[in-house]
Design an enzyme around this catalytic site. Sequence first.
Site, PDB file in Angstrom:
ATOM      1  CD  GLN A  78      -6.392  -4.354   4.301  1.00 48.80           C
ATOM      2  OE1 GLN A  78      -7.393  -5.040   4.510  1.00 48.80           O
ATOM      3  NE2 GLN A  78      -6.473  -3.046   4.086  1.00 48.80           N
ATOM      4  CB  CYS A 136      -3.583   3.367  -1.561  1.00 43.19           C
ATOM      5  SG  CYS A 136      -4.783   4.636  -1.185  1.00 43.19           S
ATOM      6  CG  ASP A 175       0.937  -2.103   6.376  1.00 37.63           C
ATOM      7  OD1 ASP A 175       0.073  -2.130   7.273  1.00 37.63           O
ATOM      8  OD2 ASP A 175       0.754  -1.548   5.272  1.00 37.63           O
ATOM      9  CE  LYS A 195      -7.230  -0.553   6.090  1.00 35.67           C
ATOM     10  NZ  LYS A 195      -7.179   0.888   6.165  1.00 35.67           N
ATOM     11  CG  HIS A 224      -1.913   0.986   1.382  1.00 36.34           C
ATOM     12  ND1 HIS A 224      -1.650   2.293   1.700  1.00 36.34           N
ATOM     13  CD2 HIS A 224      -3.260   0.907   1.239  1.00 36.34           C
ATOM     14  CE1 HIS A 224      -2.783   2.970   1.751  1.00 36.34           C
ATOM     15  NE2 HIS A 224      -3.778   2.150   1.471  1.00 36.34           N
TER      16      HIS A 224
END
Lengths: 158, 408
Positions: B202, B365, B199, B225, B122
Amino acid sequence: MTEQSLYQEQVKALAHAAHGAGRLSGPDGHAVQDNPLCGDRVDIDIKMASDGTIAALGHDIRGCLLCQASASGLAAAAPGLRPQQITEARQAIERMLHAVDATSDSLDGMPAFAAFTAFLPVHRSKSRHACILLPFLATEKALEMATGTNSTKEDATC
Amino acid sequence: MSLELAALRRQFPIFANHPGGKPLHYLDNAAMAQVPRAVIDAMAAHDSTSRANVHRGLHPLAERADGAYDAARAKVARFLNAADPSEIVFTAGCTASINLVAQATGATLSPGDEVVVSRLEHHSNLIPWLMMAKARGCHLRYLPVTDDGRLDESRFGDVIGPRCRFVAVTHASNVTGAVSPVRKLAEAAHAVGAAILVDGAQAIAHGSVDVQKLGVDFYCFSGHKMFGPTGIGVLWGRRNLLALLTPPVTGGGMVGQVTDDDVTFLDLPYRFEAGTPPVTQAVGLAAALTWLGDIDRPAFSAEERRLTDRLLDGLSATAGVAIVGPKDLERRLPVVSFAVRRLHPHDICQILGERGVAVRGGMLCAQPLMTSLGLAAGVVRTSLALYNDDGDVDAFLIGLTEAIKVLT
């Protein structure tokens, strides 16, 4: 689909007609406009006639159906118009899209842009307004280059 | 829909409110998950009874706020199995967490050093490193992806070389849904003396994360999220590594002594929390973690996988549709992207949206990934959360067929 669909037959027909699709060779003006929301990109070429009107408009569109339809309608309307009339048309379309009472009255008296009344239902989808306006903004910048009023047109962002 | 799922869904006010005047089929969870009543109530209760700035005041209200904020940090530490709450830094979001590490790490790098990211990233886990590399004269190298949108494990050794000082990769792609082999990446990074940041934006909503077992050095995620509020993120870092970094953002609340000529910083984690932190949001995030801990998460995750299978089957059976990413359930999230031949993602999203089906479309993105996959207009993405049901998948698949009909 109801009459209020964004994807009315007139809009789809305009996109599929693809008036002006493709770049022009030796343009007098050229500009690129990006839509940061979606990553769409519009490339516009302009050729001017000796009387100061637009001779031809060519475009390369990486965008949605609404953007393609708008560019197609603009390319069909532009020849014979003066640069100021493109700006006036864009402003009229902005007023149509922003109108609280969803009216296309702002395009009255602009027969070259009558087809753009088909975009009236887009007024309720604010995030899609830029799809229709992007070709106009790029064209105005290309016209600035073509008429010598500005010389830095690349990668402008709407 | 099972009784359990129906009951779970009722905990989310958004589904009862019918925004837009029709039932909501929310399949944009990879962008933002909805919040349960428990989180909304926890934040309202905090602001109604304990609202004050933290680690500054001496009055009883401030002490209550201190307690709530510190408890939230401890809750996050337990959730991630961090060694100590001081390894948890609250930020404004996952993007802010990554920027913090990129800027602080950048100060320690030299021209010619290499930083490795992947093609799956991303922009949030790409641009901070790109900017840092440009500023420091470092080289940014990319781990390639396979045709089905996974990291190409056969290339790890080629890309993570002896000049590599830092690896920053996603735990799972926000486009293809592919889950990265994080432990292998950590081993490859550490083998050349590099640190690794993951990261987790998600992945965090779809299973437990044990940062110690993963073997990474930094882990980041956002509240919004994972059924929590917006405006809060988490940076976890190994204490010994965090302690080496100079805070890139300074101000109140993070200093020991300030003179005309110098400043000393507080210990971890406060040195990285300049200014007023997101107190109410931290309380909300903690409430989200409590809520997740109270539900039968494995059962709902199994339901997510079953619905993902239905999505993949339905998309595979739709003419003109090409799935972008793994076509099976192996090492993937319930995030399914696809392209439709000759149709723009935004036109499809628009029509689905008018039918109450919320999906995301475009570049997501992730422009370098889209470019490498030859997807100039991007994709349409469906992303499930544990409150989704068969009705959501049915509405999406029917709506997609109708959208294709309208647009062709």
